[in-house]
Each structure stands twice: as structure tokens, then as C-alpha cells.
Design an enzyme around this catalytic site. Structure first.
Site, PDB file in Angstrom:
ATOM      1  N   GLN A 202      22.477 -12.031  23.257  1.00 54.19           N
ATOM      2  CA  GLN A 202      21.309 -12.848  23.572  1.00 54.19           C
ATOM      3  C   GLN A 202      21.273 -14.097  22.693  1.00 54.19           C
ATOM      4  O   GLN A 202      21.757 -14.099  21.570  1.00 54.19           O
ATOM      5  CB  GLN A 202      20.034 -12.036  23.383  1.00 54.19           C
ATOM      6  CG  GLN A 202      19.898 -10.880  24.364  1.00 54.19           C
ATOM      7  CD  GLN A 202      18.552 -10.202  24.271  1.00 54.19           C
ATOM      8  OE1 GLN A 202      17.534 -10.824  23.996  1.00 54.19           O
ATOM      9  NE2 GLN A 202      18.524  -8.896  24.512  1.00 54.19           N
ATOM     10  N   ARG A 214      13.999  -7.906   8.430  1.00 50.98           N
ATOM     11  CA  ARG A 214      14.887  -6.735   8.434  1.00 50.98           C
ATOM     12  C   ARG A 214      15.085  -6.216   7.012  1.00 50.98           C
ATOM     13  O   ARG A 214      15.061  -5.009   6.762  1.00 50.98           O
ATOM     14  CB  ARG A 214      16.232  -7.092   9.078  1.00 50.98           C
ATOM     15  CG  ARG A 214      16.164  -7.269  10.594  1.00 50.98           C
ATOM     16  CD  ARG A 214      17.542  -7.406  11.203  1.00 50.98           C
ATOM     17  NE  ARG A 214      18.164  -8.685  10.921  1.00 50.98           N
ATOM     18  CZ  ARG A 214      18.110  -9.757  11.707  1.00 50.98           C
ATOM     19  NH1 ARG A 214      17.414  -9.691  12.839  1.00 50.98           N
ATOM     20  NH2 ARG A 214      18.721 -10.873  11.386  1.00 50.98           N
ATOM     21  N   ASP A 252      15.606   0.300  23.387  1.00 49.69           N
ATOM     22  CA  ASP A 252      15.913  -0.946  24.097  1.00 49.69           C
ATOM     23  C   ASP A 252      16.282  -0.619  25.533  1.00 49.69           C
ATOM     24  O   ASP A 252      16.710   0.502  25.836  1.00 49.69           O
ATOM     25  CB  ASP A 252      17.063  -1.694  23.402  1.00 49.69           C
ATOM     26  CG  ASP A 252      17.079  -3.176  23.756  1.00 49.69           C
ATOM     27  OD1 ASP A 252      16.397  -3.967  23.069  1.00 49.69           O
ATOM     28  OD2 ASP A 252      17.753  -3.550  24.733  1.00 49.69           O
ATOM     29  N   ALA A 282      10.514  -0.433  27.323  1.00 50.72           N
ATOM     30  CA  ALA A 282       9.780  -0.154  26.085  1.00 50.72           C
ATOM     31  C   ALA A 282       8.361   0.332  26.367  1.00 50.72           C
ATOM     32  O   ALA A 282       7.879   1.281  25.730  1.00 50.72           O
ATOM     33  CB  ALA A 282       9.754  -1.400  25.201  1.00 50.72           C
ATOM     34  N   ASP A 300       8.924  -5.963  18.181  1.00 49.42           N
ATOM     35  CA  ASP A 300       9.434  -7.333  18.223  1.00 49.42           C
ATOM     36  C   ASP A 300       9.860  -7.667  19.651  1.00 49.42           C
ATOM     37  O   ASP A 300      11.054  -7.717  19.960  1.00 49.42           O
ATOM     38  CB  ASP A 300      10.613  -7.475  17.254  1.00 49.42           C
ATOM     39  CG  ASP A 300      11.164  -8.894  17.207  1.00 49.42           C
ATOM     40  OD1 ASP A 300      10.400  -9.841  17.504  1.00 49.42           O
ATOM     41  OD2 ASP A 300      12.355  -9.047  16.878  1.00 49.42           O
ATOM     42  N   CYS A 340       7.471 -14.332  19.473  1.00 57.66           N
ATOM     43  CA  CYS A 340       8.313 -15.528  19.354  1.00 57.66           C
ATOM     44  C   CYS A 340       7.939 -16.557  20.412  1.00 57.66           C
ATOM     45  O   CYS A 340       8.714 -17.480  20.688  1.00 57.66           O
ATOM     46  CB  CYS A 340       9.789 -15.162  19.447  1.00 57.66           C
ATOM     47  SG  CYS A 340      10.276 -14.368  20.995  1.00 57.66           S
TER      48      CYS A 340
END
Length: 396
Positions: A202, A214, A252, A282, A300, A340
Site C-alpha cells: 500500500q 509502533r 486485516d 475489521a 488504525d 489519516c
């Protein structure tokens, strides 16, 4: 694509529309122009013809022009060399420039180069070119970037130009420009070794903007059950495992991403029995989780609001997934939530988190406001460059 010679054609604004440029904002929308541009490189001028800046332009994109310099001067070799070197010097000063690590070298407007993103992954460089003007100037800036990259030990150059190309009349690009790749590259991030597929992953292959978070999760994972939702190739998971987590789940929808997460887990010397793979949507999988079953939860998700008109719908999606994340978090546990989406501002983001907690009947304390790292800088005159928003919460 041939670029016009200097001096570039004038692109005039409507009377009274020079306000944002006078504040050194680098964007000009189509409604501010006297007429659409016929050139991809322009000199922006007020109604009287006074030049206010120089940049790229598009007749079809609502974001009609992007200013590179607020003076009447060309976008030439000296200009690009100066901007590339300045951006590199910043990353070096920040201690982020490493032959084994990952780092964003150029971040568009934040580095005075609108429409251009350049990421380093160990010995490889990945670039994204987002405007027709930059395409027209490729023969000017690309040799300089290649030269500087080779000087810095880069051996493979990849282009992943996709986002925003349609509005500029450009086709997506996914190719190896120079050098060779034998497969995914490995970057070192603190104690972790992470694989990045530069041609199929991605964005430019990975999410460099979550580096510090992280590391933060890894520092607070010892003895904990950790749930990493929208986990991609498991960056948060690997750090949690290295931090001593008792169990880590990576959730995922992408089977190839989870395959890579499992390979990286083993490559980092972690016990496969400690890692749980959760493949699927999800929202659906999180609804099936035991309430309060996880000590550390990371939520996230992707950008639900890619355009301003999507904000209200995105708000609901963020609220719902944050609610599910809070529901999964054990009393006294830590919850990291992110957005984001540039169009969802900080206050609306925090409202989505607050509403999610209210709906779960939980309370939380904010331990930290989180955002994009220092190699993703944004200019004060371009607040739109601030896109990554996060909260680190203790959930009661």
C-alpha cells in the site's frame, strides 16, 4: 510531456483573490482564477499582472495550481537541488536518515515541493509524482534525485505514482525505474526488522508515519494481550511481540498482508504460538470479540474521508470502529486510535472518539495527542498538510 520554457505563461487571478497567496498558502483553487490554465507550468499573477508565485497548474483539477516558490523565478535544476538537499539535511539532523531504516525524504508541500513524495526504505527509494507539471519537469528534477540517491547509497529506484493522477489527466504508474529488486526489502525500526513490498504494498509500500507509535506500543506491551486492527503487514504486532506481549492478534482483510505479517513475526525470532491471525472485515470481526478481552488495542483504519463531502459519513464509520475498539479494551487498558483523513479535523476526530466512548459506557483519559512524525512536516502556511491524528487513551 514537454514543459514550457521560462518564463512560464501568466495565470491571472480574479480581482481580490490574491489573499491566500499573500499569506504564502501554496494552493489556488479553480474558482479564484480568471480563466483555466492552458499550461502545466505557470506564473501566478494578480489581476494587474504582478507575479505572486511560480508553480504547476491543471485545467481539470479543482485544486488548479500549486505554488513552489513565491517569487518570479524558474523551477530549474538549482531550485530542485536546493530543495532536495534541504529536505535531506532535515532528516539527517533529526537522526532519521539511515542506510537500514525507513524515512520520508520529501513530503510535498511540507518540503516546498507540492505533489512530490519520496520515501527511503534502506537501499531503495520510492517516489510518487502527483501533478502534470512535475511530469513535465521530470527531465529537470529526476537526474538530480537519482544522483543524490546514488550518493546516499540507494541502489533501487521505484515509482508508485497513483493517488491524484486522474485529476491531472495522468495514468497511474507502478514500475522499477533503476536498479533491481529481489523481492521485499527489509527495514530496521528500533528492535524490529520489517519487510516492505515496494511494488505491491500500500502507498509507497509501508506506513512510515506510524513509526513512533509502533515503538510506543512496543514499550508498553510486556505481559499484555495486544489487538492490532487494520494491521496490514503487522508493524504494530511485531513491536508488541518484541516488547514481551503474551499474545498478539493481527486483524486485516488482506491475506497477502497477513502472510507477510506471519513471516516477519518468525523472522524477528518470535514464537508463532503467541501470534493470532484474524482475516476478514475489521468491523465484523471486532463485533465478535470478547468485550474487555485485550490489554492493548490499536485501531488504525484507512482514510474514510478522502474528500470533504465524505466527512459526515466518515465520522460515523470512525465512531463505530472506535466504539468497537473501546469495547474490546480491558479496564485499565491502553487504546490507540487514529485517523489519516486530512478532511476530518482534530476537533471532529476527537468528537468521534468521545462519542464512541459514550456509546460503550466507558470513560477514558487522554495520555497523549498523537500526529505525524518529523519526517512528515507541514508548513504553518499550509495547515492542510497536517493529516494524521491520534489519541493514546487509558480506558476505565
Amino acid at each position: 510531456m514537454n514543459a514550457p520554457r521560462w518564463p512560464y505563461p501568466l495565470l491571472r487571478l480574479k480581482p481580490g483573490k490574491e489573499g491566500l497567496i499573500s499569506k504564502r498558502h501554496p494552493w489556488v483553487f479553480s474558482g479564484a482564477l480568471a480563466r483555466p490554465s492552458e499550461s502545466t507550468l505557470v506564473r501566478l499573477a494578480d489581476d494587474s499582472g504582478q507575479v505572486l508565485g511560480v508553480g504547476t497548474a491543471s485545467p481539470a483539477n479543482p485544486l488548479a495550481a500549486r505554488i513552489f516558490r513565491f517569487e518570479d523565478a524558474p523551477l530549474d535544476e538549482a531550485f530542485f537541488r536546493s530543495r532536495f538537499e534541504s529536505a535531506l539535511r532535515l532528516r539527517r539532523d533529526l537522526g532519521l536518515w539511515s542506510p537500514e531504516g525507513g524515512c520520508r525524504w520529501v513530503f510535498g508541500e511540507g518540503d516546498g515541493l507540492p505533489g512530490l513524495v519520496v520515501d527511503r526504505y534502506a537501499q531503495a527509494l520510492v517516489l510518487q509524482v502527483g501533478t502534470a507539471g512535475l511530469e513535465g519537469l521530470r527531465d529537470t528534477w529526476w537526474p538530480i534525485l537519482f544522483e543524490l540517491g546514488k550518493r546516499e547509497g540507494i541502489t533501487a529506484f521505484v515509482e508508485r505514482s497513483q493517488s491524484g493522477r486522474k485529476e491531472e489527466g495522468l495514468e497511474p504508474v507502478n514500475r522499477l525505474l533503476k536498479g533491481s529488486l529481489g523481492g521485499p526489502v527489509t527495514v530496521h525500526e528500533g528492535p524490529a526488522k520489517l519487510s516492505v513490498d515496494l511494488l505491491r504494498g500500500q502507498k509507497t509500500g509501508f506506513f512510515l508515519d506510524q513509526r513512533a507509535h509502533r515503538l510506543q506500543v512496543g514499550a508498553h506491551a510486556e505481559g499484555c494481550r495486544v489487538l492490532n486492527t487494520f494491521g496490514y503487514t503487522g508493524g504494530f504486532s511485531i513491536h508488541a511481540g518484541l516488547g514481551g506481549a503474551s499474545q498478539v492478534a493481527t486483524l486485516d482483510i488482506s491475506a497477502p498482508a497477513l502472510d507477510q505479517a506471519e513471516r516477519d513475526w518468525v523472522a524477528n525470532g518470535l514464537d508463532p504460538a503467541v501470534h493470532v491471525r484474524m482475516e476478514g472485515d475489521a468491523f465484523e470481526l471486532m463485533r465478535q470479540l470478547e468485550p474487555g478481552g485485550w490489554d492493548r488495542v490499536i485501531v488504525d483504519p484507512p482514510a474514510f474521508a478522502k474528500q470533504r463531502k465524505d466527512v459526515d459519513k466518515a465520522f460515523k464509520a470512525y465512531k463505530d470502529v472506535f466504539r468497537l475498539g473501546a469495547r474490546a479494551t480491558a479496564p485499565g487498558g491502553f487504546l490507540w486510535v487514529f485517523s489519516c483523513s486530512q478532511h476530518l479535523d482534530r476537533m471532529r476526530f476527537q468528537e468521534a472518539v468521545w462519542t464512541a466512548l459514550l456509546e460503550t459506557g466507558r470513560e477514558a483519559r487522554v495520555l497523549a495527542h498523537l500526529g505525524q512524525p518529523a519526517d512528515h512536516p507541514y508548513a504553518l502556511n499550509h495547515p492542510e498538510g497536517f493529516y494524521l491524528k491520534g489519541l493514546w487513551l487509558r480506558v476505565e
